[in-house]
Design a protein around this motif. Sequence first.
Motif, mmCIF file in Angstrom:
data_model
loop_
_atom_site.group_PDB
_atom_site.id
_atom_site.type_symbol
_atom_site.label_atom_id
_atom_site.label_comp_id
_atom_site.label_asym_id
_atom_site.label_seq_id
_atom_site.Cartn_x
_atom_site.Cartn_y
_atom_site.Cartn_z
ATOM 1 N N TRP A 198 -6.845 19.132 24.869
ATOM 2 C CA TRP A 198 -6.632 19.410 26.285
ATOM 3 C C TRP A 198 -7.427 18.407 27.118
ATOM 4 O O TRP A 198 -8.371 17.771 26.640
ATOM 5 C CB TRP A 198 -7.031 20.845 26.644
ATOM 6 C CG TRP A 198 -8.498 21.137 26.515
ATOM 7 C CD1 TRP A 198 -9.472 21.002 27.464
ATOM 8 C CD2 TRP A 198 -9.170 21.608 25.344
ATOM 9 N NE1 TRP A 198 -10.707 21.368 26.963
ATOM 10 C CE2 TRP A 198 -10.546 21.747 25.671
ATOM 11 C CE3 TRP A 198 -8.756 21.926 24.054
ATOM 12 C CZ2 TRP A 198 -11.487 22.191 24.745
ATOM 13 C CZ3 TRP A 198 -9.689 22.368 23.134
ATOM 14 C CH2 TRP A 198 -11.038 22.497 23.491
ATOM 15 N N PRO A 228 1.281 22.011 30.648
ATOM 16 C CA PRO A 228 0.712 21.323 31.802
ATOM 17 C C PRO A 228 0.367 22.314 32.910
ATOM 18 O O PRO A 228 0.916 23.420 32.976
ATOM 19 C CB PRO A 228 1.845 20.388 32.239
ATOM 20 C CG PRO A 228 3.090 21.109 31.823
ATOM 21 C CD PRO A 228 2.735 21.854 30.554
ATOM 22 N N SER A 229 -0.538 21.913 33.814
ATOM 23 C CA SER A 229 -0.932 22.774 34.927
ATOM 24 C C SER A 229 -1.308 21.920 36.126
ATOM 25 O O SER A 229 -1.675 20.743 35.986
ATOM 26 C CB SER A 229 -2.100 23.685 34.548
ATOM 27 O OG SER A 229 -3.259 22.926 34.247
ATOM 28 N N TRP A 287 -3.610 19.512 31.126
ATOM 29 C CA TRP A 287 -2.616 19.639 30.076
ATOM 30 C C TRP A 287 -3.302 20.093 28.793
ATOM 31 O O TRP A 287 -4.497 19.903 28.602
ATOM 32 C CB TRP A 287 -1.894 18.305 29.827
ATOM 33 C CG TRP A 287 -2.845 17.170 29.500
ATOM 34 C CD1 TRP A 287 -3.415 16.292 30.361
ATOM 35 C CD2 TRP A 287 -3.352 16.828 28.204
ATOM 36 N NE1 TRP A 287 -4.240 15.422 29.707
ATOM 37 C CE2 TRP A 287 -4.216 15.712 28.374
ATOM 38 C CE3 TRP A 287 -3.153 17.325 26.916
ATOM 39 C CZ2 TRP A 287 -4.883 15.121 27.308
ATOM 40 C CZ3 TRP A 287 -3.819 16.740 25.844
ATOM 41 C CH2 TRP A 287 -4.676 15.651 26.057
ATOM 42 N N ARG A 288 -2.520 20.687 27.935
ATOM 43 C CA ARG A 288 -3.007 21.033 26.607
ATOM 44 C C ARG A 288 -1.833 20.946 25.623
ATOM 45 O O ARG A 288 -0.689 21.238 25.967
ATOM 46 C CB ARG A 288 -3.633 22.431 26.569
ATOM 47 C CG ARG A 288 -2.675 23.575 26.713
ATOM 48 C CD ARG A 288 -3.417 24.918 26.678
ATOM 49 N NE ARG A 288 -2.474 26.032 26.640
ATOM 50 C CZ ARG A 288 -1.831 26.501 27.698
ATOM 51 N NH1 ARG A 288 -2.030 25.959 28.893
ATOM 52 N NH2 ARG A 288 -0.967 27.498 27.572
#
Length: 212
Positions: free
Chosen positions: A181, A142-143, A170-171
């Motif tokens: 993603w 996640p980011s 997210w990926r």
Amino acid sequence: QSFDAGAPNTIVNLVRVRQDVGSASTIGAVYTDRTISANDFNRVAGADARLALSQRYTLTVVGAASFTDDPGLASRATGSLLSAQIERAGRAVSFDAELEDTDADFNAGSGFFRRVGYTQFNSQLAYNWFGKRGALIEELGPSLNLKGYWDHDAFWNGEGLEEGEVQVGWRVGFRGNIMFWGNHKRSMFDFVPEAYEGLVVEQPDGSYSDFR
């Protein structure tokens, strides 16, 4: 130094110094001078430091001031720039946050600088989880990204954003080199009336009206 028949000569000077501090840190200074005449010039002086902290963290700080004069100014203009950035590098967690501030009178006459008179903040946080090779889920990440823009004076007066953006990403990586993603982004923009003075919109009948 440039030469143009019938026009004053422009003298341009640039001085840059940098010193290593320890194994991975540096400090430096810069000075630029673009002079046409005694009352027509632009000069910028600045200092910067890049400091490696605890092997994973890096702090970068920049400060600069500009001094500008030309026959069209009632008095010499002085502007400032401040910038600070902290970064964290790592296989699992990475982080980056930067705050940059310039006032409206900052003028880098010997180079290109965008959007003076603004304060902006950018930040990115990312997490990476790695599973065993061959497992159903081999990677998960996640980011979060944040951006904000203020008018320089509004920022220091504690007023609201002019532009803002939040993005969540997210990926997921599965075995067999299959990756999914996605991203979700929300953004806002506050129209400042004085920024659009003099702009008009053409109407279907060929007439013009003020931009709103």
